[in-house]
Structure formats: C-alpha cells, structure tokens
Scaffold this active site. Structure first.
Site, PDB file in Angstrom:
ATOM      1  N   MET A  11       0.856  -1.182   0.000  1.00  0.00           N
ATOM      2  CA  MET A  11       0.000   0.000   0.000  1.00  0.00           C
ATOM      3  C   MET A  11       0.898   1.240   0.000  1.00  0.00           C
ATOM      4  SD  MET A  11      -2.965  -0.943   2.794  1.00  0.00           S
ATOM      5  CE  MET A  11      -3.835   0.622   2.609  1.00  0.00           C
ATOM      6  N   CYS A  13       2.645   2.924  -2.105  1.00  0.00           N
ATOM      7  CA  CYS A  13       3.962   3.009  -2.763  1.00  0.00           C
ATOM      8  C   CYS A  13       3.857   3.722  -4.110  1.00  0.00           C
ATOM      9  CB  CYS A  13       4.599   1.629  -2.903  1.00  0.00           C
ATOM     10  SG  CYS A  13       3.789   0.575  -4.105  1.00  0.00           S
ATOM     11  N   ASP A  86      -6.843  -0.761 -11.707  1.00  0.00           N
ATOM     12  CA  ASP A  86      -6.288  -0.478 -10.380  1.00  0.00           C
ATOM     13  C   ASP A  86      -6.998  -1.356  -9.342  1.00  0.00           C
ATOM     14  OD1 ASP A  86      -4.467   0.758  -8.702  1.00  0.00           O
ATOM     15  OD2 ASP A  86      -5.749   2.479  -8.275  1.00  0.00           O
ATOM     16  N   GLU A  87      -6.350  -1.510  -8.198  1.00  0.00           N
ATOM     17  CA  GLU A  87      -6.857  -2.378  -7.119  1.00  0.00           C
ATOM     18  C   GLU A  87      -7.116  -3.788  -7.665  1.00  0.00           C
ATOM     19  OE1 GLU A  87      -6.591  -1.127  -4.237  1.00  0.00           O
ATOM     20  OE2 GLU A  87      -6.876   1.033  -4.456  1.00  0.00           O
ATOM     21  N   ALA A  88      -6.195  -4.245  -8.520  1.00  0.00           N
ATOM     22  CA  ALA A  88      -6.373  -5.526  -9.219  1.00  0.00           C
ATOM     23  C   ALA A  88      -6.361  -6.714  -8.259  1.00  0.00           C
ATOM     24  CB  ALA A  88      -5.285  -5.688 -10.271  1.00  0.00           C
ATOM     25  N   GLN A  89      -5.833  -6.502  -7.050  1.00  0.00           N
ATOM     26  CA  GLN A  89      -5.832  -7.602  -6.074  1.00  0.00           C
ATOM     27  C   GLN A  89      -7.245  -8.072  -5.741  1.00  0.00           C
ATOM     28  OE1 GLN A  89      -4.884  -4.479  -5.221  1.00  0.00           O
ATOM     29  NE2 GLN A  89      -6.087  -3.802  -3.486  1.00  0.00           N
TER      30      GLN A  89
HETATM   31  N1  LIG Z   1       2.088  15.205   0.411  1.00  0.00           N
HETATM   32  C1  LIG Z   1       2.783  14.440  -0.428  1.00  0.00           C
HETATM   33  N2  LIG Z   1       3.847  14.926  -1.076  1.00  0.00           N
HETATM   34  C2  LIG Z   1       4.557  14.152  -1.926  1.00  0.00           C
HETATM   35  N3  LIG Z   1       4.262  12.881  -2.193  1.00  0.00           N
HETATM   36  C3  LIG Z   1       3.221  12.359  -1.571  1.00  0.00           C
HETATM   37  C4  LIG Z   1       2.405  13.088  -0.671  1.00  0.00           C
HETATM   38  N4  LIG Z   1       1.431  12.272  -0.207  1.00  0.00           N
HETATM   39  C5  LIG Z   1       1.621  11.091  -0.807  1.00  0.00           C
HETATM   40  N5  LIG Z   1       2.702  11.129  -1.630  1.00  0.00           N
HETATM   41  C6  LIG Z   1       3.260  10.054  -2.458  1.00  0.00           C
HETATM   42  O1  LIG Z   1       2.197   9.284  -2.915  1.00  0.00           O
HETATM   43  C7  LIG Z   1       2.487   7.897  -2.706  1.00  0.00           C
HETATM   44  C8  LIG Z   1       1.177   7.163  -2.556  1.00  0.00           C
HETATM   45  O2  LIG Z   1       0.572   7.201  -3.828  1.00  0.00           O
HETATM   46  P1  LIG Z   1      -0.662   6.296  -4.223  1.00  0.00           P
HETATM   47  O3  LIG Z   1      -0.658   6.290  -5.714  1.00  0.00           O
HETATM   48  O4  LIG Z   1      -1.880   6.786  -3.533  1.00  0.00           O
HETATM   49  O5  LIG Z   1      -0.208   4.882  -3.637  1.00  0.00           O
HETATM   50  P2  LIG Z   1      -0.813   3.412  -3.815  1.00  0.00           P
HETATM   51  O6  LIG Z   1      -1.790   3.443  -4.947  1.00  0.00           O
HETATM   52  O7  LIG Z   1       0.378   2.537  -4.082  1.00  0.00           O
HETATM   53  O8  LIG Z   1      -1.445   3.076  -2.505  1.00  0.00           O
HETATM   54  C9  LIG Z   1       3.367   7.891  -1.470  1.00  0.00           C
HETATM   55  O9  LIG Z   1       4.235   6.788  -1.419  1.00  0.00           O
HETATM   56  C10 LIG Z   1       4.189   9.170  -1.679  1.00  0.00           C
HETATM   57  O10 LIG Z   1       5.309   8.874  -2.514  1.00  0.00           O
HETATM   58  C1  LIG Z   2      -3.401  -5.057   3.242  1.00  0.00           C
HETATM   59  C2  LIG Z   2      -4.846  -5.025   2.893  1.00  0.00           C
HETATM   60  C3  LIG Z   2      -5.392  -3.939   2.236  1.00  0.00           C
HETATM   61  N1  LIG Z   2      -6.708  -3.933   1.943  1.00  0.00           N
HETATM   62  C4  LIG Z   2      -7.280  -2.759   1.257  1.00  0.00           C
HETATM   63  C5  LIG Z   2      -7.016  -1.428   1.883  1.00  0.00           C
HETATM   64  C6  LIG Z   2      -7.123  -0.477   0.705  1.00  0.00           C
HETATM   65  O1  LIG Z   2      -8.493  -0.127   0.550  1.00  0.00           O
HETATM   66  C7  LIG Z   2      -6.640  -1.332  -0.479  1.00  0.00           C
HETATM   67  C8  LIG Z   2      -5.234  -1.019  -0.926  1.00  0.00           C
HETATM   68  O2  LIG Z   2      -5.211   0.235  -1.566  1.00  0.00           O
HETATM   69  P1  LIG Z   2      -3.844   1.025  -1.903  1.00  0.00           P
HETATM   70  O3  LIG Z   2      -4.292   1.990  -2.954  1.00  0.00           O
HETATM   71  O4  LIG Z   2      -2.852   0.028  -2.406  1.00  0.00           O
HETATM   72  O5  LIG Z   2      -3.392   1.674  -0.639  1.00  0.00           O
HETATM   73  O6  LIG Z   2      -6.690  -2.682  -0.029  1.00  0.00           O
HETATM   74  C9  LIG Z   2      -7.515  -5.003   2.240  1.00  0.00           C
HETATM   75  O7  LIG Z   2      -8.718  -5.019   1.932  1.00  0.00           O
HETATM   76  N2  LIG Z   2      -6.987  -6.079   2.889  1.00  0.00           N
HETATM   77  C10 LIG Z   2      -5.686  -6.135   3.221  1.00  0.00           C
HETATM   78  O8  LIG Z   2      -5.248  -7.142   3.820  1.00  0.00           O
END
Ligand SMILES: Nc1ncnc2c1ncn2[C@@H]1O[C@H](COP(=O)(O)OP(=O)(O)O)[C@@H](O)[C@H]1O
Ligand SMILES: Cc1cn([C@H]2C[C@H](O)[C@@H](COP(=O)(O)O)O2)c(=O)[nH]c1=O
Length: 215
Positions: A11, A13, A86-89
């Site tokens: 998450m 990243c 997205d959220e392919a898991q």
């Molecule tokens: N305020 C911020 N300023 C700069 N980068 C940020 C900020 N908030 C979040 N991020 C970046 O956004 C990333 C999260 O992006 P996101 O696409 O939502 O992640 P994921 O989809 O993998 O959960 C963080 O790892 C960080 O690099």
């Molecule tokens: C570890 C874990 C995560 N989830 C959910 C929580 C979030 O809604 C998504 C991940 O979204 P992100 O954009 O990658 O942050 O997955 C879940 O349901 N169960 C789990 O174990």
C-alpha cells in the site's frame, strides 16, 4: 507485442499515481484507455491517488466480464487502445484470465496495479493469478518505508491501534487512520513478523523497562 503487466507493491507506494501517469501520457498522445477499478477509497467508479488526482473508471464488480466489456466497447465503435486496472488484487481469478485474453485476442496492453499480499502476508487471489499470468511484474521504483528505515515489503492492519493478523481479507481502508478505526501500516518483514508497528515501537521505547535508569 502487447503485454499484461502487473505493477505490484505495498500500500502507499505510488501504484495509483503511476496508473494515472500512464493514462495521462498516453491520452496526451491521442490514445484512448479503458480504466477499471474495484473498491477504491474514493468511491465506486473512481481511481484515486494520495497525491489528490482522481479519474473516472469502470467499477469492475464481482460479476463483470472484463473481456466481454472491452469487446462491447469496441463493437459499438468506441476506441480502446489499452486497459488500466487499479486495485487488481480485488479481482476474481476469472477476471484476471479475462484480462490475459484482452491482451492475446484483442492485441491490447493491459496495465494492472495492486498490492500482492494481504495483512496476513497471504496472496490476494487476483494478485496470485496476475503473478501466474503476467508477461511482466514490475516493482514500484519509489520504495515505501517501514518506521525503522528499511524498505517496507508487507502490509499490516491495525484495529484500535493494535496490529491484527485475523479477520476478513478485504476491508477498505488507508494508512494514517485514527487509532480507533481499522487502519493499515506498511512494515518490513522483520517488524511484520514481530507485529511491531510504529506505535508499538514508540511505546516500547518509552517503557520504563528500556529507559536508562539514572543514578
Ligand atoms: N504530500 C505528499 N507529497 C509528496 N508525495 C506524496 C504526498 N502524499 C503522498 N505522496 C506520495 O504518494 C504515494 C502514494 O501514492 P498512491 O498512488 O496513492 O499509492 P498506492 O496506490 O500505491 O497506494 C506515497 O508513497 C508518496 O510517494
Ligand atoms: C493489506 C490489505 C489492504 N486492503 C485494502 C485497503 C485499501 O483499501 C486497499 C489497498 O489500496 P492502496 O491503494 O494500495 O493503498 O486494499 C484489504 O482489503 N486487505 C488487506 O489485507
């Protein structure tokens, strides 16, 4: 050759951000993407990143045949040059098979984004199938970090601030949630194994047992 690519990581990243960047760069060159998502925190039919960007998407609910959906779009004359998921898991294994068919039979690139493992360190079914079928698996370049400074490789769930290892696989949530709610925190494997979140590490550091005793 078109490819099924799985961008995977913990998450927080940057997966959704990268999905939006791929969409932006391709649409800026006149290409048309079809975007699917499932259970995004921003709500149904949304693909959102923590950087504040959000776009509309098709909600890939449990019963949706993704291959049939793409064929339907093409049959009615809509342009589809690539597919983003997205959220392919959260997708069912059959839906990942349908994405592979989109690549092989419709000659379209499919870019899938998702977390690999759940809070118990077990593969999500959708991620498992992507690992089995993807042409390429890509780790995100920006590493999420554990509180200790190591690279975060695992997702922890907290309930009321305490790390838990039992419960439903899917609970929509976010990192940095108030302690009373279900929240998540990314950790290195060592601290996931020891069930040590930033809060419990902080509490342990403040405990009288580990404080240096004066005098
Ligand atoms: N305020 C911020 N300023 C700069 N980068 C940020 C900020 N908030 C979040 N991020 C970046 O956004 C990333 C999260 O992006 P996101 O696409 O939502 O992640 P994921 O989809 O993998 O959960 C963080 O790892 C960080 O690099
Ligand atoms: C570890 C874990 C995560 N989830 C959910 C929580 C979030 O809604 C998504 C991940 O979204 P992100 O954009 O990658 O942050 O997955 C879940 O349901 N169960 C789990 O174990």
């Amino acid at each position: 050759m078109p490819e099924l690519v799985f961008f995977s990581g913990t998450m927080d990243c940057g997966k959704s951000t990268l999905a939006l960047q791929i969409e932006h760069n391709r649409s800026a060159r006149g290409l048309k993407g079809l975007i699917f998502t499932r259970d995004d925190r921003a709500g149904e039919g949304k693909l959102s990143s923590r950087l504040g960007l959000v776009t509309d998407a098709v909600e890939a609910g449990a019963g949706l045949d993704l291959y049939a959906y793409v064929v339907g779009q093409l049959s009615r004359g809509d342009k589809v040059d690539y597919v983003i998921v997205d959220e392919a898991q959260f997708l069912a294994t059959e839906q990942i098979d349908q994405l592979a068919r989109v690549v092989d039979d419709l000659d379209l690139d499919v870019f899938a984004f998702g977390i690999t493992t759940d809070f118990r360190t077990r593969l999500f079914p959708g991620s498992q199938r992507l690992i089995e079928l993807a042409d390429r698996i890509e780790a995100l370049q920006v590493e999420a970090m554990c509180w200790c400074g190591e690279r975060a490789t695992h997702n922890a769930r907290t309930v009321g601030g305490e790390m838990v290892v039992e419960g439903a696989q899917v609970v929509i949530g976010d990192v940095d949630r108030p302690a009373a709610e279900v929240g998540y925190e990314v950790l290195c494997r060592r601290h996931h194994r020891k069930r040590m979140t930033s809060a419990s590490a902080h509490a342990a550091a403040l405990s009288p047992d580990v404080l240096p005793v004066g005098g």
